[in-house]
Each structure stands twice: as structure tokens, then as C-alpha cells.
Design a protein around this motif. Structure first.
Motif, PDB file in Angstrom:
ATOM      1  N   PRO A 481       0.793  -1.234   0.000  1.00 33.18           N
ATOM      2  CA  PRO A 481       0.000   0.000   0.000  1.00 33.18           C
ATOM      3  C   PRO A 481       0.823   1.280   0.000  1.00 33.18           C
ATOM      4  CG  PRO A 481       0.015  -0.983   2.182  1.00 33.18           C
ATOM      5  CD  PRO A 481       0.679  -1.970   1.272  1.00 33.18           C
ATOM      6  N   SER A 482       2.152   1.208   0.222  1.00 33.59           N
ATOM      7  CA  SER A 482       2.951   2.437   0.276  1.00 33.59           C
ATOM      8  C   SER A 482       3.598   2.798  -1.059  1.00 33.59           C
ATOM      9  CB  SER A 482       4.049   2.323   1.347  1.00 33.59           C
ATOM     10  OG  SER A 482       5.136   1.544   0.889  1.00 33.59           O
ATOM     11  N   ALA A 483       3.484   1.932  -2.071  1.00 32.56           N
ATOM     12  CA  ALA A 483       4.141   2.194  -3.357  1.00 32.56           C
ATOM     13  C   ALA A 483       3.648   3.504  -3.967  1.00 32.56           C
ATOM     14  CB  ALA A 483       3.886   1.035  -4.326  1.00 32.56           C
ATOM     15  N   TYR A 484       4.593   4.337  -4.425  1.00 27.08           N
ATOM     16  CA  TYR A 484       4.346   5.620  -5.093  1.00 27.08           C
ATOM     17  C   TYR A 484       3.804   6.709  -4.165  1.00 27.08           C
ATOM     18  CZ  TYR A 484       5.198   3.255  -9.526  1.00 27.08           C
ATOM     19  OH  TYR A 484       5.772   2.546 -10.548  1.00 27.08           O
ATOM     20  N   LEU A 485       3.728   6.447  -2.862  1.00 27.78           N
ATOM     21  CA  LEU A 485       3.333   7.490  -1.919  1.00 27.78           C
ATOM     22  C   LEU A 485       4.580   8.224  -1.446  1.00 27.78           C
ATOM     23  CD1 LEU A 485       0.687   5.682   0.322  1.00 27.78           C
ATOM     24  CD2 LEU A 485       0.336   6.906  -1.834  1.00 27.78           C
ATOM     25  N   ASP A 486       4.458   9.537  -1.222  1.00 32.22           N
ATOM     26  CA  ASP A 486       5.595  10.264  -0.673  1.00 32.22           C
ATOM     27  C   ASP A 486       5.693   9.992   0.830  1.00 32.22           C
ATOM     28  OD1 ASP A 486       4.055  12.217   0.849  1.00 32.22           O
ATOM     29  OD2 ASP A 486       3.644  13.268  -1.029  1.00 32.22           O
ATOM     30  N   SER A 487       6.743  10.523   1.452  1.00 35.17           N
ATOM     31  CA  SER A 487       7.010  10.209   2.862  1.00 35.17           C
ATOM     32  C   SER A 487       5.858  10.616   3.773  1.00 35.17           C
ATOM     33  CB  SER A 487       8.304  10.906   3.308  1.00 35.17           C
ATOM     34  OG  SER A 487       9.387  10.518   2.498  1.00 35.17           O
ATOM     35  N   ASN A 488       5.295  11.811   3.549  1.00 38.77           N
ATOM     36  CA  ASN A 488       4.146  12.251   4.348  1.00 38.77           C
ATOM     37  C   ASN A 488       2.975  11.300   4.188  1.00 38.77           C
ATOM     38  OD1 ASN A 488       5.465  14.499   5.281  1.00 38.77           O
ATOM     39  ND2 ASN A 488       4.439  15.947   3.931  1.00 38.77           N
ATOM     40  N   GLN A 489       2.673  10.965   2.926  1.00 42.72           N
ATOM     41  CA  GLN A 489       1.522  10.106   2.642  1.00 42.72           C
ATOM     42  C   GLN A 489       1.705   8.721   3.235  1.00 42.72           C
ATOM     43  OE1 GLN A 489       1.777  10.588  -1.617  1.00 42.72           O
ATOM     44  NE2 GLN A 489       0.079  12.031  -1.696  1.00 42.72           N
ATOM     45  N   ARG A 490       2.947   8.215   3.238  1.00 41.84           N
ATOM     46  CA  ARG A 490       3.197   6.894   3.811  1.00 41.84           C
ATOM     47  C   ARG A 490       2.890   6.873   5.306  1.00 41.84           C
ATOM     48  NH1 ARG A 490       8.474   4.216   0.818  1.00 41.84           N
ATOM     49  NH2 ARG A 490       7.815   4.755  -1.305  1.00 41.84           N
ATOM     50  N   MET A 491       3.355   7.903   6.009  1.00 41.07           N
ATOM     51  CA  MET A 491       3.116   7.941   7.446  1.00 41.07           C
ATOM     52  C   MET A 491       1.619   8.073   7.745  1.00 41.07           C
ATOM     53  SD  MET A 491       6.113   7.523   8.686  1.00 41.07           S
ATOM     54  CE  MET A 491       6.748   6.711   7.209  1.00 41.07           C
ATOM     55  N   GLU A 492       0.930   8.905   6.964  1.00 39.47           N
ATOM     56  CA  GLU A 492      -0.510   9.089   7.177  1.00 39.47           C
ATOM     57  C   GLU A 492      -1.277   7.830   6.796  1.00 39.47           C
ATOM     58  OE1 GLU A 492      -3.078  10.602   9.097  1.00 39.47           O
ATOM     59  OE2 GLU A 492      -1.589  12.159   8.674  1.00 39.47           O
TER      60      GLU A 492
END
Length: 592
Positions: A481-492
């Protein structure tokens, strides 16, 4: 005084579906001036000189398509490129340097790709002048006496040879056909390919058609093709997507080696990998679709810590509402709830590949993280749990309702995101739980009126995970689920998944390669090992500490904790801290 920016996000603006609230409610328009004019197609055009910054148009827009923002007035002289009236603008540029890897760290949509386009010579920056013609002569005169001037001078003469590893590698089969070997041979002599092919472990796919490659294989082939080009500067846009942690560090080491003789710039959202890979890094901040600002370079450790804090003290800029914090926590308590799914020792044969797992179960309310090298059967195991594939031997007891988000996602619907959610979720879409626990944390509202076919990779990932979480289920199966998400989006995203499981007292099994991400969401860990593409072995679930230690021991990697932030940092192979971690068997979590 501040510099006022008015930005219209055209991918959100829906002039045929609104009542032009921005125009009709603008107090300056009501007095008779032309602060906002409507184009023939109905889009608003906002005059930054006449706008008083009241924010009424921002609040009245039903699609959140208008941004009225302020920047320090001195930033006006720092503008590098402006795409047009009420469109995105970029401030400042990094300088690629021989002998070091320069990183770019920041959220999606604030100019990182635009930066690469300028540094590669694809775009001639207009320095904010929308009326005159953009020329390299003006650019060189503007940057005279600055560090980047000499670099841009080489670009302007067309003497710079550039190699770019694109962001979305899953688009490669759409534009490139044929076998992998033919692709690589087209960019390099065969006698020069052997070392890179061996280092990236792609010899087994050389005779395969590009359309048959997995995401991880495509990524490594794209990196190989980039490295094989005879270039002066190399740009790597998200080189770790779809790669397991072992492959990520292998790629990082290869990129570091080439930086000794060439200029290298990397965009990377896996903070552990960026920390290991880069020498210096620029933080980029701004407002998605409106503007992006490049902060001054920092040593990579300091850059990441500053990014997590969300505050640039020297510029007095806060770019995140709250810091991202890491906690050195002990393993969560063992589970005493009832298992909701049980599986026997399983065997699955797929051609020449064989997957074997031990006996296991997932408990009510438990979140199981899944780690392991690529092509060792993680996705195959998930599909067996989901009922999409039957084991060759063994049985899965799954009398529960399951929601599944696959690894590779494609927009199946040709409609708006809102319409897709209505179709997929029915009455579950739009309720209080959806709004507070899923839509708001994942910032879905601005995406509702976008067509599914036009979503970026990160947007499609967010929408797909949200659709899976929005379904009422007992077990959620989420593959990368974290693929292509930026660092902020991954944490959220990690916090959202964790919160949805806790609020609903439901269970999840999550496959991912970002160890920060898995640390946040997991109660226990399932570990896969074996020979990629030949034989996979799945073990567990184990408790969090035991599972992570088993996994990192298998791949030969250890972590330490940053003294200031507690974030995990990868130890260099053979260093004192690496040797100490391996001798104690504590590869990731600090001792109690």
C-alpha cells in the motif's frame, strides 16, 4: 509585505458542475473591478495584483480548486519557472555535484519532476516572465556568480548527456516492446553490460518480454538501462519502488559508486534508503499544484531530521502541522483473541516456482506485516488467503469476509473517483466513519471529481487502499500500500490503516518493503525467505521483534536509532554498530 500567489488547480476545477462561486462571491468583483475573470471555457482567471487575499473564493469553491497563498516578498527574485497565469511556479534549483549523491526530499506535486526537466535541459526556465521568450542567455545572466551557473551553461550548449530513470516504471511496457536484452543492448555495448546485469540480478529475465516483467523486475531493468547509458549526469526518480530492502540497498550502493565519477541526483521517499544513499539532500516544500521551494542543501541526516520536524528554522517556515515521531516501543502483547483465519502448512506450485509455508493463523484485531525478498511468494500467499488461488497442498480456513487490495493496480473504471466509490462501497461511502477515519486523513476530497483514468500513481494507490478499507470486512489484505506514496503520505497511510483496524476491531495482513511503514502498523510479522523465482518459504506470524530480527538477519542488514529522532537508520555493512547489532541478535529494536 508578502508575495501573493493565486493558483488554480485545473485538474480539480469543474466549471460545468459549479455556479462559479469564486466569481460571484468575490467582493472585489462585486465592486466592479476584474479581480476574477472567466475564460471562454468557464475557468476563473485571478489577478494577483488586484486580489486582496480575503480567501472567500477559496472557501466557496466546491472542488477545492483555488489556492491563495503568501510567500516572503524576497522570494520573487528566486523564481525559476512559472507555467502560466495561476499555474505552478518553482523557486530555486539544486546543483548536481560530481563525487556526491544529491537527494530531493518532499511531497508529491511540488516540483521535483519539474526540477529534473530543467536540469536535463528539457525545459528552459522562464524566470517567472510569462510575456517574454525564455532563453538560456537570460537564464545564465540571472544565475551569474552562483554555483549552478556553470552547470546550466553546459546544459544550454547541448553538451550535457543525461540519463533519467523514470518515476512510473509500470508505464514502460506501454512505450517499449521486445525482450529485455534488446532494450539493454540498445543503450550499451554487450561487453559493458555484464557487471550491471550481475549486480542487479536480472540475468534470469534477459530473454523475457518486457510486458511479462513484475514491478520489481521492471524497476531493476529501468535502473540498469539508465546506468548503462554513457551520461554526464544521472537522475533517478524513486528508484526503490517495488524493490525489497535487500535490492534497495544494492541499488543504493551501485548509485553511490557511479557518483564518484558522475553527477547524480535522486528523488526518494523511503527515508531509510535516502539516508543510506545520499550525501546531501534538499528539502522541498510548498503547496501541491501551486508552488514549490527548494531549501538549502543539508547533510542527509540533518535534512531528514528537519523534514520530520517540519520546520525550517533559518527560513522561519513550518511546512507540516505536526512533527513525525518515532518511538522505540517493545513488542505488543501476545494475542489472546480468537483466530479469524487459519491455514495449514501450505504448498503452491506455479510452473518452476514452489511456495511452502508453515501452519499459522491471524487473530481478531491483529495486524500482520509481511516482509521478505521479491519473488518468494508473498503475493501468492495473500491471493490464497483471499480465495483467488487454491493451494496445491494444504487448506485455508477462512469463514470471514475479506477485502483485498492487489499489488498492481489499474484503473478499471472510466468514471470519477466519487462514482467509483459509490459503485464499490454503496451506502458505506460518505458516512461518518468514512469521513473521519478514511477520507479526511487521506485527503480524498480533492480527488472525488477526477476521472479514474487520469490519476497519478500515488493518487491511484491512495484511492485503491481507501476503497479496500471502506468495505466492511473481517480481514483486510493489502499488498504494497505504500508504493508511489511520498514520505508524508506513507506515514498518514500507516496511521490510517492502524486506526481503521483499531476502531473496527478488525484484522489486516499487509505486505510492504518500507520497514518504517511496517513498524507503525504491525502487531506481528510474517517472514518470507528462499531463492527468488525458484523456492519461497513463509514462516510465522512471529511477534514484532522476533519477526523483524529474523528477517533482517536473513538479508544481513542491521539498524541503529538516531539520537535526536529515534528513527531507524541503516548501518553500513561491517561497521562497529553493524557488528554489535549482529553479535547481539538485535537487528532493529533497541534493547529494553
Amino acid at each position: 509585505m508578502s508575495l501573493r500567489i493565486a493558483a488554480l488547480l485545473k485538474d480539480r476545477c469543474q466549471p460545468k458542475k459549479c455556479s462559479h462561486e469564486c466569481y460571484n462571491f468575490c467582493p472585489r468583483v462585486r465592486t466592479g473591478d476584474e479581480t476574477i475573470k472567466l475564460t471562454k471555457r468557464g475557468y476563473p482567471m485571478i489577478s494577483e495584483k488586484l486580489c486582496v487575499g480575503c480567501g472567500i473564493c477559496v472557501n466557496k469553491c466546491p472542488f477545492d480548486a483555488i489556492k491563495i497563498l503568501g510567500l516572503p516578498e524576497e522570494m520573487e527574485s528566486e523564481i525559476v519557472h512559472h507555467f502560466g497565469e495561476n499555474q505552478f511556479r518553482l523557486y530555486r534549483l539544486p546543483t548536481p555535484q560530481t563525487g556526491q549523491v544529491v537527494g530531493l526530499l518532499g511531497p508529491n506535486g511540488i516540483g521535483k519532476t519539474t526540477t529534473l526537466s530543467i536540469l536535463s535541459g528539457e525545459i528552459i526556465p522562464n524566470l517567472g516572465d510569462l510575456e517574454g521568450e525564455a532563453t538560456w542567455e537570460k537564464v545564465l545572466d540571472h544565475f551569474a556568480g552562483r554555483e549552478i551557473h556553470d552547470y546550466l551553461e553546459i546544459v544550454s550548449k547541448g553538451n550535457l548527456k543525461v540519463a533519467i530513470k523514470p518515476q512510473y516504471v509500470d508505464n514502460i511496457p506501454k512505450v517499449t516492446k521486445g525482450k529485455v536484452m534488446d532494450l539493454l543492448a540498445s543503450v550499451s555495448r554487450v561487453d559493458e553490460m555484464e557487471e550491471i546485469i550481475k549486480s542487479l540480478e536480472i540475468s534470469k529475465v534477459l530473454d523475457r518480454d518486457i510486458s511479462q516483467l513484475s514491478g520489481g523486475e521492471l524497476q531493476r531493468v529501468a535502473i540498469a538501462a539508465t546506468l548503462m547509458k554513457d551520461a554526464d549526469v544521472y537522475f533517478f526518480d524513486e528508484p526503490s519502488s517495488y524493490l525489497d530492502i535487500y535490492q534497495r540497498l544494492k541499488v543504493a550502493q551501485i548509485i553511490q559508486n557511479i557518483s564518484q565519477e558522475k553527477r547524480v541526483l535522486v528523488i526518494e521517499h523511503d527515508l531509510a534508503v535516502l539516508d543510506f544513499l545520499a550525501d546531501v539532500s534538499h528539502i522541498m516544500y510548498g503547496e501541491k499544484g501551486a508552488y514549490g521551494v527548494l531549501a538549502q542543501p543539508r547533510a542527509v541526516r540533518n535534512a531528514i531530521n528537519t523534514y520530520l520536524e517540519g520546520m525550517l528554522k533559518e527560513e522561519n517556515v513550518r511546512f507540516r502541522e505536526r512533527p513525525i515521531k518515532f518511538h522505540v516501543h517493545p513488542p505488543r502483547a501476545e494475542w489472546h483473541t480468537e483466530p479469524i483465519i487459519r491455514f495449514d502448512p501450505l504448498e503452491k506450485k506455479l510452473g518452476d516456482f514452489v511456495l511452502e509455508t508453515g501452519e499459522g493463523n491471524i487473530h481478531e484485531g491483529e495486524v500482520v506485516g509481511v516482509v521478505g525478498p521479491n519473488a518468494t511468494g508473498k503475493t501468492t500467499f495473500v491471493q490464497m488467503l483471499a480465495g483467488l488461488m487454491d493451494p496445491t497442498n494444504g487448506k485455508v480456513e477462512s469463514p470471514v469476509k475479506i477485502s483485498y487490495k492487489p499489488q498492481y493496480i489499474k484503473p478499471e473504471y472510466d468514471c470519477t473517483v466519487r462514482e467509483m466509490f459509490y459503485t464499490e462501497l454503496g451506502e458505506d461511502f460518505g458516512g461518518t466513519f468514512w469521513a473521519t477515519q478514511i477520507s479526511r486523513p487521506l485527503s480524498l476530497t480533492p480527488l472525488y471529481e477526477k476521472n479514474m483514468q487520469t490519476l497519478s500513481g500515488g493518487e491511484l494507490q491512495t484511492v485503491s487502499v481507501a476503497a479496500a478499507l471502506g468495505k466492511k470486512a473481517d480481514l483486510y489484505l493489502l499488498d504494497e500500500p505504500s508504493a508511489y506514496l511520498d514520505s508524508n503520505q506513507r506515514m498518514e497511510m500507516a496511521r490510517t490503516i492502524r486506526r481503521v483496524m483499531e476502531k473496527g476491531a478488525t484484522s489486516a495482513l499487509v505486505v510492504d518493503h518500507d520497514v518504517y511503514f511496517l513498524d507503525i502498523i504491525s502487531d506481528s510479522i510474517m517472514v518470507f525467505s528462499g531463492e527468488s523465482g525458484v523456492h519461497g518459504v513463509g514462516e510465522g506470524p512471529f511477534d514484532l521483534r522476533d519477526g523483524m530480527n529474523r528477517f533482517l538477519k536473513d538479508v544481513g542488514i542491521s539498524f541503529r536509532r538516531d539520537n535526536d529522532t529515534n528513527r531507524p537508520r541503516i548501518n553500513k555493512q561491517g561497521s562497529r554498530l553493524d557488528r554489535e547489532a549482529k553479535s547481539t541478535g538485535e537487528f532493529y529494536y533497541a534493547a529494553e
